[in-house]
Design a protein around this motif. Sequence first.
Motif, mmCIF file in Angstrom:
data_model
loop_
_atom_site.group_PDB
_atom_site.id
_atom_site.type_symbol
_atom_site.label_atom_id
_atom_site.label_comp_id
_atom_site.label_asym_id
_atom_site.label_seq_id
_atom_site.Cartn_x
_atom_site.Cartn_y
_atom_site.Cartn_z
ATOM 1 N N GLU A 1 -4.440 13.118 -13.542
ATOM 2 C CA GLU A 1 -4.798 12.533 -14.849
ATOM 3 C C GLU A 1 -4.012 11.253 -15.106
ATOM 4 O O GLU A 1 -4.559 10.258 -15.594
ATOM 5 N N VAL A 2 -2.747 11.281 -14.725
ATOM 6 C CA VAL A 2 -1.923 10.072 -14.896
ATOM 7 C C VAL A 2 -2.482 8.943 -14.020
ATOM 8 O O VAL A 2 -2.629 7.802 -14.468
ATOM 9 N N ALA A 3 -2.832 9.289 -12.766
ATOM 10 C CA ALA A 3 -3.357 8.267 -11.839
ATOM 11 C C ALA A 3 -4.647 7.664 -12.394
ATOM 12 O O ALA A 3 -4.862 6.454 -12.334
ATOM 13 N N LEU B 1 0.843 -1.207 0.000
ATOM 14 C CA LEU B 1 0.000 0.000 0.000
ATOM 15 C C LEU B 1 0.877 1.255 0.000
ATOM 16 O O LEU B 1 0.666 2.184 -0.791
ATOM 17 N N ALA B 2 1.866 1.262 0.883
ATOM 18 C CA ALA B 2 2.743 2.435 0.976
ATOM 19 C C ALA B 2 3.545 2.598 -0.304
ATOM 20 O O ALA B 2 3.801 3.721 -0.761
ATOM 21 N N GLN B 3 3.909 1.477 -0.909
ATOM 22 C CA GLN B 3 4.692 1.541 -2.152
ATOM 23 C C GLN B 3 3.900 2.238 -3.259
ATOM 24 O O GLN B 3 4.465 2.987 -4.054
ATOM 25 N N ARG B 4 2.603 2.009 -3.288
ATOM 26 C CA ARG B 4 1.787 2.674 -4.321
ATOM 27 C C ARG B 4 1.835 4.187 -4.134
ATOM 28 O O ARG B 4 1.920 4.949 -5.096
ATOM 29 N N ILE B 5 1.778 4.625 -2.862
ATOM 30 C CA ILE B 5 1.790 6.074 -2.615
ATOM 31 C C ILE B 5 3.153 6.654 -3.001
ATOM 32 O O ILE B 5 3.229 7.689 -3.668
ATOM 33 N N SER B 6 4.230 5.966 -2.599
ATOM 34 C CA SER B 6 5.550 6.480 -2.976
ATOM 35 C C SER B 6 5.726 6.463 -4.490
ATOM 36 O O SER B 6 6.388 7.344 -5.054
ATOM 37 N N SER B 7 5.134 5.480 -5.149
ATOM 38 C CA SER B 7 5.261 5.413 -6.612
ATOM 39 C C SER B 7 4.561 6.605 -7.262
ATOM 40 O O SER B 7 5.133 7.267 -8.136
ATOM 41 N N PRO C 1 -7.787 1.563 -9.330
ATOM 42 C CA PRO C 1 -7.790 3.002 -9.082
ATOM 43 C C PRO C 1 -7.459 3.438 -7.653
ATOM 44 O O PRO C 1 -7.194 4.609 -7.418
ATOM 45 N N LYS C 2 -7.441 2.509 -6.692
ATOM 46 C CA LYS C 2 -7.300 2.966 -5.300
ATOM 47 C C LYS C 2 -5.842 3.224 -4.925
ATOM 48 O O LYS C 2 -4.937 2.663 -5.508
ATOM 49 N N PHE C 3 -5.678 4.075 -3.896
ATOM 50 C CA PHE C 3 -4.358 4.343 -3.339
ATOM 51 C C PHE C 3 -3.379 4.903 -4.367
ATOM 52 O O PHE C 3 -2.202 4.535 -4.392
ATOM 53 N N LEU C 4 -3.895 5.807 -5.188
ATOM 54 C CA LEU C 4 -3.033 6.458 -6.179
ATOM 55 C C LEU C 4 -3.140 7.970 -6.058
ATOM 56 O O LEU C 4 -2.972 8.690 -7.031
ATOM 57 N N LYS C 5 -3.451 8.453 -4.858
ATOM 58 C CA LYS C 5 -3.611 9.890 -4.676
ATOM 59 C C LYS C 5 -2.262 10.477 -4.242
ATOM 60 O O LYS C 5 -1.764 10.160 -3.142
#
Length: 467
Positions: free
Chosen positions: A253-255, A230-236, A266-270
């Motif tokens: 837009e990229v997310a 989960l954290a990796q998605r945010i750092s990415s 789509p989740k955890f890409l903010k």
Amino acid sequence: MKKIKTITCIGAGYVGGPTMAVIASKCPEIKVNVVDINEKRIAQWNDADVNNIPIYEPGLAEIVAETRDKNLFFSTEVDQAIDEAEMIFISVNTPTKTYGIGKGKAADLKYIELCARQIARVAKDDKIVVEKSTLPVRTAEALTSILHNTGNGVKYHILSNPEFLAEGTAIQDLLKPDRILIGGDSDTQEAREAMQALVDVYAHWLTDEQILTTNVWSSELSKLTANAFLAQRISSINAMSELCEKTEADVDEVAKAIGMDSRIGPKFLKASVGFGGSCFQKDILNLVYISQSLGLQEVADYWEQVIIMNDHQKRRFAQHIVKTLYNTVSGKKISLLGWAFKKDTNDTRESAAIYVSDYLLSEHAKIVVYDPKVSSEQVYADLEYLGTHDPAFIREQVKVVSSPTEACFQAHAVAIMTEWNEFNTYNWKEIYQHMMKPAFLFDGRNILNRYEMKEIGFEVYAIGKGP
Ligand code: NAD
Ligand code: UGA
């Protein structure tokens, strides 16, 4: 088959409190004791006005009001509650070690061990002990050793049942979890029965398909793995946000574009000013430490990057404020909207706001904080805990106010640190009128429409957006 009649949970925190309240509400025939050594916290859980319970979570006060003193009890009588229960959840804190071997990375298991030794000392009949806290893989081995070697000769069955709730949505997450994970031994009939006893508790409101059983080690490691992913998605996405700022691509837009790929989701890409909360950093550091201890340096380095990226994101946000304000914020009033690590919680642990403030304090900024749920004492305690600045200096430079209008009045800059819904409802024209000019707005959560804000007159910076 054993039917559980009494459950005790050691640790009345963000996990123990809400989890046990939901179990009590869904299992009216089970008596649930939640115990803690923190007398103040227990007194707050027992406060006659249910709005004064120590944790703010949407829906929690209602459930506590419905169950408290019926089959849900909060107390400091740990021994008595251990003695009474057939099943004991350990839900105490497992912070990063601040001393000795593994300092700064390993999980500090002293509170877990104290619980195990207390259970071993007190228990006079067989107990099922459930690891609810997030623990390094193979902790159950240590627990088994302590319980069986220091106990009164009674039998223990150790289960791992990590919690996946997120703060701010804890009650919904508990009522409708994606899955419940239970790790245990399947070697003996007794061990299988212990696991089934816990499955039966959750079966009061969940289906068989929602309850996943595994071996203990898979369960322990799955919790650390879930938080790391989960954290990796945010750092990415935060890494991409910096690239967006340089290229005029828009991170939202990229997310959206990548999130529509069902393999990504789509989740955890903010993109944000950086993730906070008591667990992501602690659990990844723990994973890094475990990997290093096992000689897996590449694995450790891989996961450590998630933290390195997050620290960079917080720092570059603060640096950008200073740079934009003509390279000096000394004596300038900077208003921080939001102090909690995310919306709908009063929890501030590891909140990005703390680190951004710490940086701005080093530049001698005057900081004014407004958060709808966080007390001024908490803000000061968070800053003092870092130890970078003298407490007297912190109190001189930082003011905590109870209205956003007051926070922004004559400020040089406003920075959005938490995505509280109410920030979107403010009269931003009026706020602009009362600010110093040029009026700078730094949106660390991308919640405001930056075109509207620019039309009002603000100089806007938003994470991962072009000029
Ligand atoms: P917390 O700090 O809010 O609560 C822990 C409580 O345990 C404290 O009130 C403390 O006084 C009490 N305690 C410590 N030692 C004790 C002892 N020997 N006897 C009795 N009480 C004792 O922590 P939390 O946020 O509830 O987290 C607990 C565990 O759950 C951690 O391992 C954490 O990683 C994990 N977790 C937390 C979350 C979350 O959203 N906060 C979510 C999933 C998992
Ligand atoms: C997280 C996990 O989501 C839970 O599954 C887990 O049980 C828990 O950690 C834990 O083990 O403690 P939590 O930290 O409460 O839950 O809240 P999250 O919603 O995960 O948010 C964590 C941080 O990431 C917040 O600062 C949030 O603002 C930030 N975030 C989240 C982003 O910046 N972008 C996102 O897309 C999502």
